[in-house]
Design an enzyme around this catalytic site. Structure first.
Site, PDB file in Angstrom:
ATOM      1  N   CYS A   1      -4.833   2.359  -3.710  1.00  0.00           N
ATOM      2  CA  CYS A   1      -3.466   3.063  -3.109  1.00  0.00           C
ATOM      3  C   CYS A   1      -2.498   1.777  -3.227  1.00  0.00           C
ATOM      4  CB  CYS A   1      -3.796   3.381  -1.760  1.00  0.00           C
ATOM      5  SG  CYS A   1      -4.854   4.726  -1.427  1.00  0.00           S
TER       6      CYS A   1
ATOM      7  N   HIS B   1       0.887  -1.030   0.124  1.00  0.00           N
ATOM      8  CA  HIS B   1       0.063   0.050  -0.034  1.00  0.00           C
ATOM      9  C   HIS B   1       1.109   1.316  -0.140  1.00  0.00           C
ATOM     10  CE1 HIS B   1      -2.697   3.009   1.711  1.00  0.00           C
ATOM     11  NE2 HIS B   1      -3.746   2.178   1.482  1.00  0.00           N
TER      12      HIS B   1
ATOM     13  N   GLN C   1      -4.778  -5.028   6.718  1.00  0.00           N
ATOM     14  CA  GLN C   1      -5.574  -6.150   6.093  1.00  0.00           C
ATOM     15  C   GLN C   1      -5.720  -7.478   6.730  1.00  0.00           C
ATOM     16  OE1 GLN C   1      -7.936  -5.267   4.241  1.00  0.00           O
ATOM     17  NE2 GLN C   1      -6.979  -3.263   3.516  1.00  0.00           N
TER      18      GLN C   1
ATOM     19  N   LYS D   1     -10.693  -0.567  10.396  1.00  0.00           N
ATOM     20  CA  LYS D   1     -10.810  -1.882   9.397  1.00  0.00           C
ATOM     21  C   LYS D   1     -11.318  -3.004  10.616  1.00  0.00           C
ATOM     22  CE  LYS D   1      -7.356  -0.158   6.161  1.00  0.00           C
ATOM     23  NZ  LYS D   1      -7.926   0.107   4.946  1.00  0.00           N
TER      24      LYS D   1
ATOM     25  N   ASP E   1       2.971  -4.580   8.183  1.00  0.00           N
ATOM     26  CA  ASP E   1       1.780  -3.847   7.766  1.00  0.00           C
ATOM     27  C   ASP E   1       0.515  -4.783   7.951  1.00  0.00           C
ATOM     28  OD1 ASP E   1      -0.352  -2.505   7.148  1.00  0.00           O
ATOM     29  OD2 ASP E   1       0.362  -1.712   5.076  1.00  0.00           O
TER      30      ASP E   1
HETATM   31  C1  LIG Z   1      -2.386  -2.678   3.610  1.00  0.00           C
HETATM   32  C2  LIG Z   1      -2.686  -1.596   3.899  1.00  0.00           C
HETATM   33  N1  LIG Z   1      -1.642  -0.852   4.630  1.00  0.00           N
HETATM   34  C3  LIG Z   1      -1.845   0.591   5.165  1.00  0.00           C
HETATM   35  C4  LIG Z   1      -3.342   0.917   4.884  1.00  0.00           C
HETATM   36  C5  LIG Z   1      -3.582   2.401   5.406  1.00  0.00           C
HETATM   37  O1  LIG Z   1      -4.318   2.311   6.429  1.00  0.00           O
HETATM   38  P1  LIG Z   1      -5.000   3.860   7.215  1.00  0.00           P
HETATM   39  O2  LIG Z   1      -5.539   4.556   5.828  1.00  0.00           O
HETATM   40  O3  LIG Z   1      -5.822   3.427   7.726  1.00  0.00           O
HETATM   41  O4  LIG Z   1      -3.633   4.426   7.853  1.00  0.00           O
HETATM   42  C6  LIG Z   1      -4.420   0.241   4.274  1.00  0.00           C
HETATM   43  C7  LIG Z   1      -5.593   0.798   4.026  1.00  0.00           C
HETATM   44  O5  LIG Z   1      -6.240   0.670   3.096  1.00  0.00           O
HETATM   45  C8  LIG Z   1      -3.950  -0.902   3.691  1.00  0.00           C
HETATM   46  O6  LIG Z   1      -4.938  -1.767   3.001  1.00  0.00           O
END
Ligand SMILES: Cc1ncc(COP(=O)(O)O)c(C=O)c1O
Length: 410
Positions: free
Chosen positions: A368, A127, A207, A230, A204
């Protein structure tokens, strides 16, 4: 749909008031869980109760409301610690979300441990929030960003990863589960291999946490981040887990109230973990909602959630594969319930708009994760992502909606 699930989805759906509505005159089918999850009544009620009864700033007050508020905030930290099986609450830092957690590590661990010519390793399916902070750090430090390639299924090429590691590698940062492809990465093996080079690993888990059991001690990762919105909780709060020794070794990030022990005009001394990384008034109500959300997840059972969603993934994969001129993007052998796809001759945006007119919410775009889209030669995909409250009927509605799209576009 296979019946190997112990979730009572009919009852679960009643916990989520938002699901009971109609959109464009049709019952809502919510398949945008990778973007954010819906909130159960227990979370909404916990937030209301907090503002009706306990609201006050934390840590500084001696009065009853401040004590209650502080107690709830710190109790939430304890819940996260148990949820992730972290060794202690000093390892749990509240942040705004996964994005902020990664930026915090880049700006503290990164700034002190990465120098010119050093290397950071990420994967090709990250992401943007696990790409851009490292690009910024590399730019500032004249360091190099290395990328683990992925195969046609959307899996990391492990042998290539092993070859990327060397004595200049300072950190490996990879997603547990890809938001664009659904791939579940072999994070335990990645951590093992990186540790062989004495290289710390940030995972990270944005998900992963909503969909499976995560045990940071068994993963042995150095950092783990996730966003609470999430996982059925409120927006604006997330978690950075860091091994105590790693966090101890990092300078503070933002300066301000609560992150200090004493302040003089010449210099200040910093607070203990984890407050050293929580400058200013934090998202107190967010932590309260987070506590309620994690309790809700525990009450359903993470293994049961994972099994239910896996069954939905299998059903969706089977049903969508049978549709003409539809291509699934991301066919990893280990997958979470995220289904990205394209349809010949139809822009994903049109798929999303037509499905919306049928009351079905999916996401379309680059999710993203523009680099991974580029690798697949695409500007965008349509993505259906599932949560514990989705059921086989939702899958059938999606299939019927996609048939309608095909009919309209020929
Ligand atoms: C794999 C992953 N990492 C990071 C994020 C970023 O999350 P946030 O926008 O809640 O900080 C997302 C959001 O969709 C994501 O899917």
């Amino acid at each position: 749909m296979p019946s190997a699930t112990s979730l009572d989805v009919t009852a679960i759906r009643k916990d989520f008031p938002i699901l009971a509505q109609q959109v464009h005159g049709k019952p809502l089918v919510y398949l945008d869980n990778a973007a954010t999850s819906q909130k159960p009544k227990c979370v909404i009620e916990a937030l209301t109760r907090f503002y009706q009864m306990d609201n006050a700033n934390i840590h500084r007050g001696v009065h009853q409301l401040s004590e209650r508020s502080t107690q709830s905030y710190e109790a939430a930290r304890g819940k996260v610690q148990r949820f992730l099986n972290a060794a202690n609450t000093r390892e749990i830092v509240f942040v705004r979300g996964a994005t902020e957690g990664i930026n915090l590590v880049a700006q503290t661990y990164g700034r002190t441990h990465v120098g010119a010519g050093d290397e950071i390793v990420i994967s090709a399916m990250e992401h943007h929030s696990n790409i851009v902070p490292w690009q910024m750090l590399c730019e500032e430090k004249d360091a190099v960003l290395r990328v683990i390639p992925i195969n046609d299924r959307g899996e990391v090429e492990f042998d290539q990863f092993e070859k990327l590691l060397n004595h200049r590698t300072r950190l490996v940062a990879v997603s547990h589960v890809s938001n664009a492809l659904g791939t579940i990465n072999p994070v335990r093996e990645i951590v093992n291999t990186a540790h062989g080079w004495n290289v710390p690993v940030l995972i990270d888990g944005a998900q992963a946490v909503p969909h499976m059991k995560v045990d940071v001690r068994s993963l042995d990762c150095d950092f783990y981040v996730f966003s609470v919105h999430k996982v059925f909780g409120p927006t604006g709060i997330g978690v950075l887990y860091g091994k105590e020794q790693r966090l101890e070794d990092m300078p503070p990030w933002q300066g301000g109230g609560d992150m200090i022990l004493s302040v003089g005009i010449e210099a200040s001394t910093y607070n203990d973990l984890p407050w050293r990384f929580e400058a200013g008034t934090p998202n107190i109500s967010g932590a309260v909602g987070l506590g309620a959300a994690l309790e809700y997840v525990e009450s359903l059972g993470r293994d049961a959630i994972a099994a239910h969603e896996h069954a939905l993934l299998e059903l969706t994969t089977e049903r969508l594969s049978a549709l003409p001129r539809l291509r699934l993007i991301g066919t990893a052998r280990a997958k979470a319930a995220v289904v990205s796809f394209t349809m010949d001759g139809v822009h994903p945006h049109d798929i999303g708009t037509i499905l919306d007119s049928e009351g079905i919410a999916i996401r379309t775009g680059h999710h993203c994760a523009m680099p991974i889209m580029e690798l697949f030669g695409l500007a965008a995909t349509a993505r259906a992502s599932f949560g514990c409250y989705n059921n086989a009927e939702d899958v059938e509605r999606l299939v019927e909606g996609l048939k309608k799209v095909r009919k309209l576009f020929g």
